[in-house]
Design a protein around this motif. Sequence first.
Motif, PDB file in Angstrom:
ATOM      1  N   ASP A 187     -28.717  -5.682  24.722  1.00 30.62           N
ATOM      2  CA  ASP A 187     -27.501  -5.152  23.829  1.00 30.62           C
ATOM      3  C   ASP A 187     -26.742  -4.334  24.691  1.00 30.62           C
ATOM      4  O   ASP A 187     -25.607  -4.261  24.699  1.00 30.62           O
ATOM      5  CB  ASP A 187     -28.053  -4.674  22.678  1.00 30.62           C
ATOM      6  N   PRO A 188     -27.445  -3.244  25.480  1.00 29.61           N
ATOM      7  CA  PRO A 188     -26.662  -2.298  26.158  1.00 29.61           C
ATOM      8  C   PRO A 188     -25.988  -2.754  27.290  1.00 29.61           C
ATOM      9  O   PRO A 188     -24.913  -2.551  27.534  1.00 29.61           O
ATOM     10  CB  PRO A 188     -27.766  -1.301  26.732  1.00 29.61           C
ATOM     11  N   ILE A 189     -26.457  -4.215  27.956  1.00 31.02           N
ATOM     12  CA  ILE A 189     -25.823  -4.603  29.091  1.00 31.02           C
ATOM     13  C   ILE A 189     -24.445  -5.467  28.690  1.00 31.02           C
ATOM     14  O   ILE A 189     -23.515  -5.379  29.001  1.00 31.02           O
ATOM     15  CB  ILE A 189     -26.572  -5.816  29.632  1.00 31.02           C
ATOM     16  N   ARG A 190     -24.672  -6.049  27.318  1.00 30.36           N
ATOM     17  CA  ARG A 190     -23.561  -6.783  26.727  1.00 30.36           C
ATOM     18  C   ARG A 190     -22.529  -5.612  26.195  1.00 30.36           C
ATOM     19  O   ARG A 190     -21.254  -6.036  26.566  1.00 30.36           O
ATOM     20  CB  ARG A 190     -24.082  -7.432  25.541  1.00 30.36           C
ATOM     21  N   ASP A 191     -22.765  -4.526  25.800  1.00 25.22           N
ATOM     22  CA  ASP A 191     -21.921  -3.771  25.223  1.00 25.22           C
ATOM     23  C   ASP A 191     -21.215  -2.869  26.775  1.00 25.22           C
ATOM     24  O   ASP A 191     -20.079  -2.651  26.621  1.00 25.22           O
ATOM     25  CB  ASP A 191     -22.642  -2.307  24.478  1.00 25.22           C
ATOM     26  N   LEU A 192     -22.098  -2.670  27.721  1.00 28.98           N
ATOM     27  CA  LEU A 192     -21.389  -2.278  29.025  1.00 28.98           C
ATOM     28  C   LEU A 192     -20.424  -2.990  29.638  1.00 28.98           C
ATOM     29  O   LEU A 192     -19.540  -2.635  30.137  1.00 28.98           O
ATOM     30  CB  LEU A 192     -22.592  -1.728  29.988  1.00 28.98           C
ATOM     31  N   VAL A 193     -20.721  -4.506  29.634  1.00 24.29           N
ATOM     32  CA  VAL A 193     -20.029  -5.311  30.322  1.00 24.29           C
ATOM     33  C   VAL A 193     -18.743  -5.464  29.427  1.00 24.29           C
ATOM     34  O   VAL A 193     -17.548  -5.537  29.968  1.00 24.29           O
ATOM     35  CB  VAL A 193     -20.479  -6.629  30.232  1.00 24.29           C
ATOM     36  N   ALA A 194     -18.628  -5.558  28.085  1.00 21.88           N
ATOM     37  CA  ALA A 194     -17.680  -5.571  27.315  1.00 21.88           C
ATOM     38  C   ALA A 194     -16.610  -4.309  27.420  1.00 21.88           C
ATOM     39  O   ALA A 194     -15.401  -4.297  27.452  1.00 21.88           O
ATOM     40  CB  ALA A 194     -17.853  -5.850  25.855  1.00 21.88           C
ATOM     41  N   ARG A 195     -17.147  -2.970  27.497  1.00 23.17           N
ATOM     42  CA  ARG A 195     -16.386  -1.798  27.436  1.00 23.17           C
ATOM     43  C   ARG A 195     -15.746  -1.605  28.845  1.00 23.17           C
ATOM     44  O   ARG A 195     -14.574  -1.153  28.974  1.00 23.17           O
ATOM     45  CB  ARG A 195     -17.335  -0.583  27.298  1.00 23.17           C
ATOM     46  N   ARG A 196     -16.454  -2.103  30.001  1.00 22.00           N
ATOM     47  CA  ARG A 196     -15.767  -1.824  31.403  1.00 22.00           C
ATOM     48  C   ARG A 196     -15.074  -2.932  31.919  1.00 22.00           C
ATOM     49  O   ARG A 196     -14.161  -2.621  32.497  1.00 22.00           O
ATOM     50  CB  ARG A 196     -17.034  -1.383  32.432  1.00 22.00           C
ATOM     51  N   CYS A 197     -15.162  -4.170  31.445  1.00 17.96           N
ATOM     52  CA  CYS A 197     -14.333  -5.377  31.785  1.00 17.96           C
ATOM     53  C   CYS A 197     -13.130  -5.312  30.982  1.00 17.96           C
ATOM     54  O   CYS A 197     -12.194  -5.977  31.627  1.00 17.96           O
ATOM     55  CB  CYS A 197     -15.251  -6.613  31.696  1.00 17.96           C
ATOM     56  N   ARG A 198     -12.993  -4.917  29.740  1.00 17.44           N
ATOM     57  CA  ARG A 198     -11.763  -4.965  28.997  1.00 17.44           C
ATOM     58  C   ARG A 198     -11.010  -6.372  29.136  1.00 17.44           C
ATOM     59  O   ARG A 198      -9.891  -6.485  29.507  1.00 17.44           O
ATOM     60  CB  ARG A 198     -10.771  -3.858  29.670  1.00 17.44           C
ATOM     61  N   SER A 199     -11.823  -7.220  28.809  1.00 22.70           N
ATOM     62  CA  SER A 199     -11.171  -8.555  28.778  1.00 22.70           C
ATOM     63  C   SER A 199      -9.857  -8.723  28.203  1.00 22.70           C
ATOM     64  O   SER A 199      -9.018  -9.786  28.585  1.00 22.70           O
ATOM     65  CB  SER A 199     -12.360  -9.797  28.715  1.00 22.70           C
ATOM     66  N   SER A 200      -9.600  -8.151  27.096  1.00 20.34           N
ATOM     67  CA  SER A 200      -8.562  -8.359  26.530  1.00 20.34           C
ATOM     68  C   SER A 200      -7.111  -7.496  27.036  1.00 20.34           C
ATOM     69  O   SER A 200      -6.049  -8.013  26.595  1.00 20.34           O
ATOM     70  CB  SER A 200      -8.656  -7.794  25.134  1.00 20.34           C
ATOM     71  N   LEU A 201      -7.373  -6.940  28.058  1.00 19.46           N
ATOM     72  CA  LEU A 201      -6.133  -6.294  28.738  1.00 19.46           C
ATOM     73  C   LEU A 201      -5.352  -7.335  29.473  1.00 19.46           C
ATOM     74  O   LEU A 201      -6.051  -8.137  30.286  1.00 19.46           O
ATOM     75  CB  LEU A 201      -6.531  -5.101  29.510  1.00 19.46           C
ATOM     76  N   SER A 202      -4.178  -7.154  29.812  1.00 19.23           N
ATOM     77  CA  SER A 202      -3.397  -7.900  30.863  1.00 19.23           C
ATOM     78  C   SER A 202      -3.943  -7.358  32.154  1.00 19.23           C
ATOM     79  O   SER A 202      -4.439  -6.084  32.392  1.00 19.23           O
ATOM     80  CB  SER A 202      -2.081  -7.763  30.675  1.00 19.23           C
ATOM     81  N   ASP A 203      -3.442  -8.074  33.361  1.00 18.81           N
ATOM     82  CA  ASP A 203      -3.844  -7.511  34.438  1.00 18.81           C
ATOM     83  C   ASP A 203      -3.026  -6.078  34.919  1.00 18.81           C
ATOM     84  O   ASP A 203      -3.663  -5.147  35.351  1.00 18.81           O
ATOM     85  CB  ASP A 203      -3.375  -8.572  35.649  1.00 18.81           C
ATOM     86  N   GLU A 204      -1.837  -6.043  34.446  1.00 18.91           N
ATOM     87  CA  GLU A 204      -1.196  -4.851  34.584  1.00 18.91           C
ATOM     88  C   GLU A 204      -1.712  -3.679  33.683  1.00 18.91           C
ATOM     89  O   GLU A 204      -1.961  -2.487  34.540  1.00 18.91           O
ATOM     90  CB  GLU A 204       0.414  -4.864  34.175  1.00 18.91           C
ATOM     91  N   ASP A 205      -2.161  -4.039  32.414  1.00 20.41           N
ATOM     92  CA  ASP A 205      -2.715  -2.762  31.840  1.00 20.41           C
ATOM     93  C   ASP A 205      -4.235  -2.408  32.218  1.00 20.41           C
ATOM     94  O   ASP A 205      -4.526  -1.334  32.290  1.00 20.41           O
ATOM     95  CB  ASP A 205      -2.929  -3.118  30.282  1.00 20.41           C
ATOM     96  N   ALA A 206      -5.119  -3.568  32.553  1.00 27.55           N
ATOM     97  CA  ALA A 206      -6.312  -3.304  33.426  1.00 27.55           C
ATOM     98  C   ALA A 206      -6.119  -2.280  34.505  1.00 27.55           C
ATOM     99  O   ALA A 206      -6.903  -1.603  35.040  1.00 27.55           O
ATOM    100  CB  ALA A 206      -6.877  -4.587  33.666  1.00 27.55           C
TER     101      ALA A 206
END
Length: 365
Positions: A187-206
């Motif tokens: 669970d910590p790995i899934r949470d870390l990846v979700a928080r740090r990859c920010r998949s919902s952001l556009s490339d510009e916002d990322a």
Amino acid sequence: VGADRRMREVLGKLGLPELPTGKYRIQAVDHGVGLIQAIPNAKTMADIQKHHGGVAPYLHTHSTESVDLVHARYAMSSAFWAVVSFLLGLGDRHGKNVMVSAEGVFFHIDFGWALARDPIDNVARWVPVRLDYHQLSELVGEGMVKRVFWPSLYLVYNIIRGSPAVLQDMLLLAAQLDPQSFPDSRDPIRDLVARRCRSSLSDEDAALFIGGVVQGAADRPSVWARDLLLRVPALTRGGVQVLGQVGSVALGLIQNGAAWVGDGGSGAWTRGGQCERCHCEVAESFVTAGLKGTSRRHHCRSCGRTLCDTRINGVHTCFVDDVGAVVEGGKLCIECDGKHKGQVEDLLLAAGIQEVVEEPERELD
């Protein structure tokens, strides 16, 4: 990352045949035992600082390749590892866990602390990225920082975050191979990846997101304090370890984010939009400076004045200001630089240690 079409185009323009990552092989032999490939002509940042005074003099005297290639490798590899160390949540990023090769490749070693874990989490404000920005800008210049480092940082981040499932699977596999160090990590790995990859952001916002993270971590004082603490166990006085004396001072700084003692020395920081010496325009962040093509705003840690790139004389380990306060590592203007010496010994003296003998480092057989 190196196989991505966009990255290949960038590498081609820089004259680099491949992405400089400082990769090396590790062969497991038994549980907790393995063989690690050594990268020739590479030194830790701690050794470079101690024996050469910085990355720039080290590479200028040890590299045999063209200056442009060496600078491009350092800027590109620094950007790559800033992203990777952030996404992996690497901790314990002191000066002996980052290295630089004579070809100009910056890279990390020792991944025993990862997933946003750190050995001094209980006392430190954990910094998600180690970026020795003053080393980078001193070597390659602000022009290449703006032209190569920041665009490469944005590109590397957007390439890797585009495959969060791959990153998650790799981290889960690594955790399974070392369950003692990473128990109950799914669970910590899934949470870390979700928080740090920010998949919902556009490339510009990322790009704005990762730029803000790295900008906030650049030359952070807690990184300086880690490097100092790394030296402390090897310091003796008359054969007696002085960890307690020095550690109490250093940890006091770390508990405040390796703090500003007196916040900017004896003077408060000014917040103007112009250099108070030459009156040129200055931007308040790395990202804004890169977009506007101006100098980033700096502050002298002694007098507190707002300054541009040309009016800051260097980064010091620590110094004692005019009212006797020990100030953590930071930049000094040209005028204040003449009054202060940036040496760790100032901190040791503040701890009441007059004479310090450094134990010699043991060489590996």
